[in-house]
Design a protein around this motif. Structure first.
Motif, PDB file in Angstrom:
ATOM      1  N   ALA A 291       0.835  -1.214   0.000  1.00 28.39           N
ATOM      2  CA  ALA A 291       0.000   0.000   0.000  1.00 28.39           C
ATOM      3  C   ALA A 291       0.862   1.252   0.000  1.00 28.39           C
ATOM      4  O   ALA A 291       0.582   2.220  -0.719  1.00 28.39           O
ATOM      5  CB  ALA A 291      -0.936  -0.024   1.206  1.00 28.39           C
ATOM      6  N   LYS A 292       1.938   1.235   0.812  1.00 27.13           N
ATOM      7  CA  LYS A 292       2.825   2.402   0.874  1.00 27.13           C
ATOM      8  C   LYS A 292       3.563   2.606  -0.446  1.00 27.13           C
ATOM      9  O   LYS A 292       3.709   3.731  -0.919  1.00 27.13           O
ATOM     10  CB  LYS A 292       3.822   2.237   2.026  1.00 27.13           C
ATOM     11  CG  LYS A 292       3.190   2.380   3.408  1.00 27.13           C
ATOM     12  CD  LYS A 292       4.237   2.330   4.506  1.00 27.13           C
ATOM     13  CE  LYS A 292       3.596   2.535   5.876  1.00 27.13           C
ATOM     14  NZ  LYS A 292       4.594   2.511   6.970  1.00 27.13           N
ATOM     15  N   VAL A 293       4.008   1.514  -1.041  1.00 25.14           N
ATOM     16  CA  VAL A 293       4.734   1.616  -2.307  1.00 25.14           C
ATOM     17  C   VAL A 293       3.804   2.083  -3.420  1.00 25.14           C
ATOM     18  O   VAL A 293       4.166   2.946  -4.234  1.00 25.14           O
ATOM     19  CB  VAL A 293       5.388   0.262  -2.663  1.00 25.14           C
ATOM     20  CG1 VAL A 293       5.940   0.281  -4.083  1.00 25.14           C
ATOM     21  CG2 VAL A 293       6.505  -0.061  -1.666  1.00 25.14           C
ATOM     22  N   ALA A 294       2.595   1.542  -3.473  1.00 21.56           N
ATOM     23  CA  ALA A 294       1.640   1.933  -4.509  1.00 21.56           C
ATOM     24  C   ALA A 294       1.340   3.431  -4.444  1.00 21.56           C
ATOM     25  O   ALA A 294       1.259   4.110  -5.475  1.00 21.56           O
ATOM     26  CB  ALA A 294       0.355   1.118  -4.364  1.00 21.56           C
ATOM     27  N   GLU A 295       1.205   3.943  -3.226  1.00 21.22           N
ATOM     28  CA  GLU A 295       0.929   5.375  -3.058  1.00 21.22           C
ATOM     29  C   GLU A 295       2.111   6.217  -3.528  1.00 21.22           C
ATOM     30  O   GLU A 295       1.940   7.216  -4.242  1.00 21.22           O
ATOM     31  CB  GLU A 295       0.612   5.671  -1.592  1.00 21.22           C
ATOM     32  CG  GLU A 295       0.276   7.127  -1.326  1.00 21.22           C
ATOM     33  CD  GLU A 295      -0.027   7.415   0.132  1.00 21.22           C
ATOM     34  OE1 GLU A 295      -0.340   8.569   0.449  1.00 21.22           O
ATOM     35  OE2 GLU A 295       0.065   6.486   0.965  1.00 21.22           O
ATOM     36  N   LYS A 296       3.318   5.826  -3.142  1.00 25.13           N
ATOM     37  CA  LYS A 296       4.512   6.582  -3.539  1.00 25.13           C
ATOM     38  C   LYS A 296       4.708   6.582  -5.047  1.00 25.13           C
ATOM     39  O   LYS A 296       5.169   7.568  -5.622  1.00 25.13           O
ATOM     40  CB  LYS A 296       5.765   5.975  -2.887  1.00 25.13           C
ATOM     41  CG  LYS A 296       5.896   6.161  -1.400  1.00 25.13           C
ATOM     42  CD  LYS A 296       7.168   5.471  -0.934  1.00 25.13           C
ATOM     43  CE  LYS A 296       7.361   5.540   0.556  1.00 25.13           C
ATOM     44  NZ  LYS A 296       8.579   4.831   0.996  1.00 25.13           N
TER      45      LYS A 296
END
Length: 435
Positions: A20-25
């Motif tokens: 989730a964090k990577v997708a947002e970044k």
């Protein structure tokens, strides 16, 4: 539903907090990210023990990330200095720290990193084995090499360089096709010497499946090491380099069968005109696994300036598919880098990564540049400083040579094209010498 590794989760359709964090970044749709991870084309190095990590993804379609090498040596054992470098590196935007310590209490330093540092932490277990066992190289057993891999996994390391591609077959190829610079990889030279002295197969190759089981248990990403990377331009793209890459491609498939995340190391020293072709070869032989490059350094004649030779090569590599750039400092080939060297190396690598992201069309990569262009058009010096990749240096240069008028710099003064164009387009009179 349970999962072992981030790759296993992606294959099971589980969208993890790290994803989730990577997708947002990365401005990436979750389904797209999971599909790429399931194929092995994107990885999120993230050991289950390293709970303070800030997750980042590595893949050719993502923003290019950078790694900072540091660590103690026999001649320089100051852990506080190395920690200062770590803190500077994180503050300056490095996504990964690779601890290459080869002297002193290496485990204490490593554990401190994985307990306190938010960056991805990488190591090279073969270095640590020599330190840990404190005995002659030829006396270290195959079992002892593998035990160090488990120790590093237990300590929370997110990725490890394992020199598993230089097996007996590769070594024969190397000896039949002698190089100008031989083997320049520290780990590669160590395992080659061990094989020659003992007559045994490379344990990292022979017991690769056991290493995969360890990695699967802790979700450690394997960085398949380039023992045969070229150490000078003359040795680039030779038989040994390609033979090892073929082996690494075979091992990549074996790792994916066990849901273990993989990246491939490569290049080293290489003429500029060979870099793009090498990237295509790597993508083909290693099935699109993320590529982690040292440099490549594009000329051998610039000791003291190899952060520049590396940034040139790194830009070309990344725009052609490299996912991860290992910084090179001005101290490369000369000494252990100090804090200032680390800073210069990081800035050069970040410039290379950013330039490549623009070239390969990473979403929103050029937004930063557009903001800088607006600040320059407005002659808004404070905004320019805030947007600069190295704000401190930008401010220092401005202060060291203050202009007579604040809306110019000491180079152009009233000849400033930006100021004069703003005025004439606003209907004002431009009078350069009368002002």
């Amino acid at each position: 539903m349970e999962y072992t590794t981030q790759m296993d989760a992606a294959r099971k359709g589980i969208f993890t907090p790290e994803m989730a964090k990577v997708a947002e970044k990365e401005h990436l749709e979750p389904k797209k990210l999971m599909a790429l991870m399931a194929e092995g084309k994107v990885i999120i190095p993230c050991n289950k023990v390293h709970t303070c990590i800030e997750p980042n993804g590595l893949g050719s379609m993502l923003k290019t990330k950078i790694n900072v090498n540091l660590g103690t040596s026999r001649d320089l054992t100051d852990l506080n200095m190395e920690l200062e470098k770590v803190n500077h590196a994180v503050e300056m935007g490095a996504e990964a720290i690779m601890d290459l310590s080869s002297f002193g209490d290496t485990q204490k330093f490593r554990r401190k990193l994985t307990h306190e540092c938010p960056a991805m932490i990488g190591t090279v277990p073969i270095y640590d084995a020599v330190v840990y066992y404190h005995k002659a190289l030829g006396k270290i057993t195959a079992r002892e090499w593998i035990d160090i891999v488990r120790m590093h996994a237990e300590d929370g390391v997110d990725f490890m360089t394992i020199h598993c591609g230089i097996n007996k077959e590769t070594a024969k190829k190397f000896k039949r096709n002698r190089r100008l610079m031989n083997i320049v990889s520290r780990g590669g030279s160590i395992i080659f010497a061990w094989m020659e002295m003992t007559g045994e197969e490379n344990p990292f190759f022979q017991y690769f499946d056991e290493i995969l089981d360890i990695c699967r248990e802790y979700d450690v990403t394997l960085s398949l090491g380039d023992a045969c990377r070229p150490g000078c331009l003359q040795d680039a793209t030779d038989a040994s380099q390609i033979e090892e890459l073929i082996t690494l491609g075979e091992l990549t498939k074996r790792a994916w069968e066990k849901d273990v995340q993989i990246m491939i190391e490569g290049l080293g020293h290489m003429p500029l005109n060979q870099i793009a072709a090498n990237m295509e070869i790597q993508k083909t032989l290693c099935h699109g696994a993320p590529f982690y490059v040292l440099g490549p350094i594009v000329t051998d004649i610039a000791p003291g300036y190899d952060h520049i030779t590396s940034a040139i090569g790194g830009t070309v590599a990344a725009m052609n598919g490299a996912s991860f750039l290992c910084y090179v400092t001005p101290a490369e080939h000369l000494r252990l880098p100090d804090v200032d060297d680390v800073k210069e190396g990081i800035i050069a690598a970040r410039i290379a990564a950013h330039a490549a992201d623009i070239a390969k069309g990473v979403p929103h990569a050029m937004d930063w540049d557009n903001e800088m262009a607006v600040a320059r058009k407005k002659l808004d010096w404070n905004a320019m400083f805030d947007l600069a990749i190295d704000p401190e240096k930008a401010r220092r240069y401005r202060e060291s040579s203050r202009p007579e008028k604040e809306d110019t710099c000491s180079m152009c003064g009233n000849f400033c094209a930006v100021k004069n164009m703003n005025r004439i387009l606003d209907g004002e009179i431009v009078s350069i010498f009368d002002e």
